[in-house]
Design a protein around this motif. Structure first.
Motif: not given
Length: 282
Positions: A74-88, A270-275
């Motif tokens: 019971k593992v889960v990976a939280l991922t986060f997109d740090a978004d920026m486009t070249a024209d913003e 019962g979950y554990r967070f992982v990269k």
């Protein structure tokens, strides 16, 4: 909302929540919470361990990881997109916030390991934040391209680059991230908008990186109801899940509130967070 609609909204935010001007802005002055990287949780592998990758598959196509092994604990990976486009860049210069230091501070307080998929333009706009994230053993930084332009078309209105430009995009993003002083940089890549085809997978394989997508869409893009985001994540998570969320205040303003609900509830289950690197190790 149907699952398809939610996915479209999330990926649409990945397009709209991106941009930067080169050099750090005043918003990049690190807060106290960002200035003190956390100690690695005891469950995290040593920082010196080489991140695992997946070898290209048939026809020399990069493999795509969407979740961990189905037999995973019971593992889960939280991922986060740090978004920026070249024209913003003009929007960032005008005061729009594409970062979310409160979210990073919350992950530290909760001691949640996470993988941040960062564009090179984001790293250029917020260099001290990129360095802080990338020197904290709680986190790892992966590649989300330099410009956040699409690798295939159509892709939610994003400008599209040719397959011959992919290698340069990947290398330029890694260069911009490492230039900030970030050290915990892993050879993983997430396609802008989540859009790819065989040509882009073939070009990506040459860069010796593993493509990482997701199996749980958080719905945090442009969301204003943190409860709904949290519910969607909690309903979707299974052992080995990869959750996609965002690290941009302008495009995902309630993500930190949703995370504050998701983390204690999943731990209660019962979950554990992982990269991502640990998820790949199995």
């Amino acid at each position: 909302m149907t699952a398809v609609t939610v996915l479209g909204v999330v990926l649409g935010s990945a397009l709209a929540g991106c941009a930067s001007t080169s050099g750090g802005s005043s918003a990049d002055r690190p807060a106290a919470a960002l200035a003190a990287p956390s100690k690695a949780p005891s469950s995290a592998p040593p920082a010196t361990a080489k991140p695992p990758t997946m070898a290209p598959g048939p026809a020399a196509l990069a493999r795509v990881l969407e979740r961990g092994p189905k037999s995973a604990d019971k593992v889960v990976a939280l991922t986060f997109d740090a978004d920026m486009t070249a024209d913003e860049g003009p929007r960032a210069a005008g005061g729009e916030h594409f970062d979310n230091p409160e979210l990073i501070a919350l992950l530290r307080r909760l001691k949640v390991p996470a993988t941040v998929f960062m564009t090179g333009r984001w790293a250029e706009e917020y260099p001290s934040q990129a360095r802080s994230i990338g020197t904290d053993p709680l986190f790892e930084i992966a590649n989300h391209s330099y410009s956040h332009y699409a690798f295939t078309s159509p892709c939610y209105g994003l400008p599209t680059m040719g397959s011959d430009e992919i290698g340069g995009e990947v290398e330029r993003a890694f260069g911009a991230i490492r230039k900030t002083g970030a050290r915990n940089v892993v050879p993983y890549f997430r396609f802008p908008g989540g859009c790819y085809d065989d040509a882009s997978l073939r070009a990506l394989a040459a860069e010796k990186v593993t493509a990482v997508q997701w199996d749980v869409v958080s719905g945090d893009a442009f969301a204003t109801d943190a409860d709904a985001v949290a519910e969607q994540v909690l309903d979707g998570v299974k052992p080995g899940s990869l959750v996609v969320m965002h690290c941009t205040r302008s495009a995902a303003p309630v993500t930190d509130q949703a995370v504050n609900q998701v983390v204690p509830e999943l731990r209660k289950r019962g979950y554990r967070f992982v990269k991502v690197s640990e998820l790949m190790r199995g």
